[in-house]
Write a protein that holds these residues in place. Structure first.
Motif, PDB file in Angstrom:
ATOM      1  N   LEU A  67       0.805  -1.221   0.000  1.00 31.15           N
ATOM      2  CA  LEU A  67       0.000   0.000   0.000  1.00 31.15           C
ATOM      3  C   LEU A  67       0.838   1.271   0.000  1.00 31.15           C
ATOM      4  N   PRO A  68       1.976   1.342   0.718  1.00 31.07           N
ATOM      5  CA  PRO A  68       2.746   2.596   0.711  1.00 31.07           C
ATOM      6  C   PRO A  68       3.275   2.977  -0.672  1.00 31.07           C
ATOM      7  N   SER A  69       3.433   2.013  -1.584  1.00 31.06           N
ATOM      8  CA  SER A  69       3.969   2.317  -2.908  1.00 31.06           C
ATOM      9  C   SER A  69       2.876   2.530  -3.949  1.00 31.06           C
ATOM     10  N   ALA A  70       1.624   2.524  -3.526  1.00 36.36           N
ATOM     11  CA  ALA A  70       0.518   2.605  -4.482  1.00 36.36           C
ATOM     12  C   ALA A  70       0.529   3.945  -5.213  1.00 36.36           C
ATOM     13  N   ASP A  71       0.160   3.903  -6.476  1.00 38.09           N
ATOM     14  CA  ASP A  71       0.029   5.098  -7.308  1.00 38.09           C
ATOM     15  C   ASP A  71      -1.319   5.021  -8.032  1.00 38.09           C
ATOM     16  N   LEU A  94      -2.505   6.251  -1.363  1.00 35.87           N
ATOM     17  CA  LEU A  94      -3.643   5.802  -0.570  1.00 35.87           C
ATOM     18  C   LEU A  94      -3.515   6.293   0.864  1.00 35.87           C
ATOM     19  N   PRO A  95      -4.636   6.441   1.571  1.00 37.86           N
ATOM     20  CA  PRO A  95      -4.569   6.576   3.026  1.00 37.86           C
ATOM     21  C   PRO A  95      -4.253   5.189   3.586  1.00 37.86           C
ATOM     22  N   VAL A  96      -2.995   4.940   3.875  1.00 38.77           N
ATOM     23  CA  VAL A  96      -2.513   3.577   4.085  1.00 38.77           C
ATOM     24  C   VAL A  96      -3.205   2.895   5.262  1.00 38.77           C
ATOM     25  N   ALA A  97      -3.262   3.563   6.413  1.00 39.18           N
ATOM     26  CA  ALA A  97      -3.835   2.917   7.596  1.00 39.18           C
ATOM     27  C   ALA A  97      -5.309   2.585   7.377  1.00 39.18           C
ATOM     28  N   ARG A  98      -6.063   3.520   6.819  1.00 38.85           N
ATOM     29  CA  ARG A  98      -7.486   3.277   6.587  1.00 38.85           C
ATOM     30  C   ARG A  98      -7.691   2.146   5.580  1.00 38.85           C
ATOM     31  N   THR A  99      -6.927   2.161   4.500  1.00 35.65           N
ATOM     32  CA  THR A  99      -7.067   1.126   3.472  1.00 35.65           C
ATOM     33  C   THR A  99      -6.677  -0.240   4.019  1.00 35.65           C
ATOM     34  N   ALA A 100      -5.582  -0.284   4.793  1.00 35.62           N
ATOM     35  CA  ALA A 100      -5.138  -1.561   5.358  1.00 35.62           C
ATOM     36  C   ALA A 100      -6.179  -2.124   6.323  1.00 35.62           C
ATOM     37  N   THR A 101      -6.766  -1.261   7.141  1.00 40.70           N
ATOM     38  CA  THR A 101      -7.798  -1.710   8.076  1.00 40.70           C
ATOM     39  C   THR A 101      -8.994  -2.282   7.327  1.00 40.70           C
ATOM     40  N   ASN A 102      -9.417  -1.558   6.295  1.00 39.76           N
ATOM     41  CA  ASN A 102     -10.574  -2.024   5.533  1.00 39.76           C
ATOM     42  C   ASN A 102     -10.279  -3.316   4.790  1.00 39.76           C
TER      43      ASN A 102
END
Length: 348
Positions: A8-12, A15-23
């Motif tokens: 997720l941190p490398s996404a282009d 992304l809001p990494v924490a929110r996306t990872a939680t979801n």
């Protein structure tokens, strides 16, 4: 980059990494809790999903990850409401990884001039078996002593054949249309067309020259009642409809559940084959939940860019449906391990 890497941190775009990872964690856990265990050699997972204008309307970057996560739990998925521009579908496929492929229809025309339907599948478990097209139904069909119209379809069905662990099958899309309102007896016309359509589909499963006699129908069957004409006629012609009334009421997000999306199948080569599981995936139980409203409150905007007057209602009724869909996926899983059957036949 395959979805399973979750980089997720490398996404282009970012992304809001924490929110996306939680979801993604909650979505993955929810799907795994509902679906039977995935076995690449023994289980075929099939789904049908109207994904609401994929590629045809703006979405948050994270929403493509959620769509890809859902698809990644299946072997083959029939998708409706794909935009004419395939950039959205390509974006999802890139997240799924190189083992995934898709095929799509031509533009549908008419009121859906910029819309396609398509099939996405995991080539590790499902292989394209060589037949793909929009087959054309006859204008009329003899039913008993009557010749009745088969013009029950809103668009030509997309059909493709596949092979999974030695099990050959075809997927075909259906979208029924209501009879013209000015007909003298529109319900009689609906029944006659449904009867002819179901008979025609059933004949494909008994044709000795057919490349496969195992057929799965998916799409919008226009079910407004559980005992609708097309449901009765499909059942009368040997098709099974695995997802029941209660689940169907949850299949469309809105104030009133309606009978739209559906799965029906007839396996002439394995008539006793029954689903290991089936149902509807309640996506908003896991992502874009009611209790997540505050996480998205700053991003809620109407199409004109204005903030909604009732933000909480807008989030539930419009925003999250635009991010995923106003339809939930329907699914069925089948045990396709043919080894035991083959050994029994060889052993006599």
């Amino acid at each position: 980059m395959p979805l399973e890497n979750y980089d997720l941190p490398s996404a282009d775009p970012p992304l809001p990494v924490a929110r996306t990872a939680t979801n993604l964690r909650d979505l993955r856990s929810g799907l795994e809790g509902v679906l039977p265990p995935r076995d690449l050699d023994r289980t075929l997972r099939v789904a049908s999903w109207n994904v609401k204008q994929l590629g045809g309307r703006p979405r948050l970057p994270e929403s493509y990850w959620y769509i890809a996560e859902v698809l990644s739990h299946f072997d083959v998925v029939f998708l409706r409401e794909l935009a004419g521009d395939l950039a959205g579908l390509e974006r999802v496929r890139a997240l799924l990884g190189d083992s995934w492929a898709f095929m799509v229809s031509d533009l549908l025309g008419g009121g859906d001039a910029d819309e396609r339907v398509g099939i996405v599948y995991d080539t590790r478990t499902v292989q394209f078996a060589g037949i793909c097209g929009e087959f054309v139904l006859p204008d009329t069909e003899v039913v008993g002593r009557r010749r009745v119209p088969v013009r029950a379809l809103a668009r030509s069905p997309l059909m493709a054949s596949f092979r999974a662990s030695g099990f050959e099958f075809a997927l075909a899309s259906l979208q029924l249309r209501a009879p013209p309102a000015d007909m003298s007896d529109p319900e009689a016309a609906r029944r006659a067309a449904a009867e002819a359509l179901a008979l025609h589909m059933a004949e494909r499963t008994v044709d000795p020259a057919a490349p496969t006699r195992n057929l799965i129908l998916l799409g919008d069957f226009d079910f407004h009642e559980a005992d609708s004409a097309i449901a009765r006629e499909l059942a009368n012609n040997g098709f099974r409809i695995p997802v029941g009334r209660d689940a169907l009421l949850a299949a469309r997000e809105g104030k009133v559940g309606r009978f739209y999306d559906q799965i029906a199948y007839r396996f002439a080569d394995r008539p006793g084959l029954a689903p290991r599981g089936q149902g509807v995936l309640p996506l908003f139980d896991w992502v874009f939940r009611d209790d997540q409203y505050s996480r998205y409150r700053p991003e809620l905007r109407k199409d004109d860019g204005q903030a909604p007057r009732d933000a909480a209602s807008f989030y539930r009724q419009y925003f999250r449906r635009d991010q995923l869909s106003d339809h939930h996926p329907l699914w069925a899983a089948f045990d396709i391990d043919l080894a035991a059957d083959r050994l029994d036949r060889l052993a006599g």
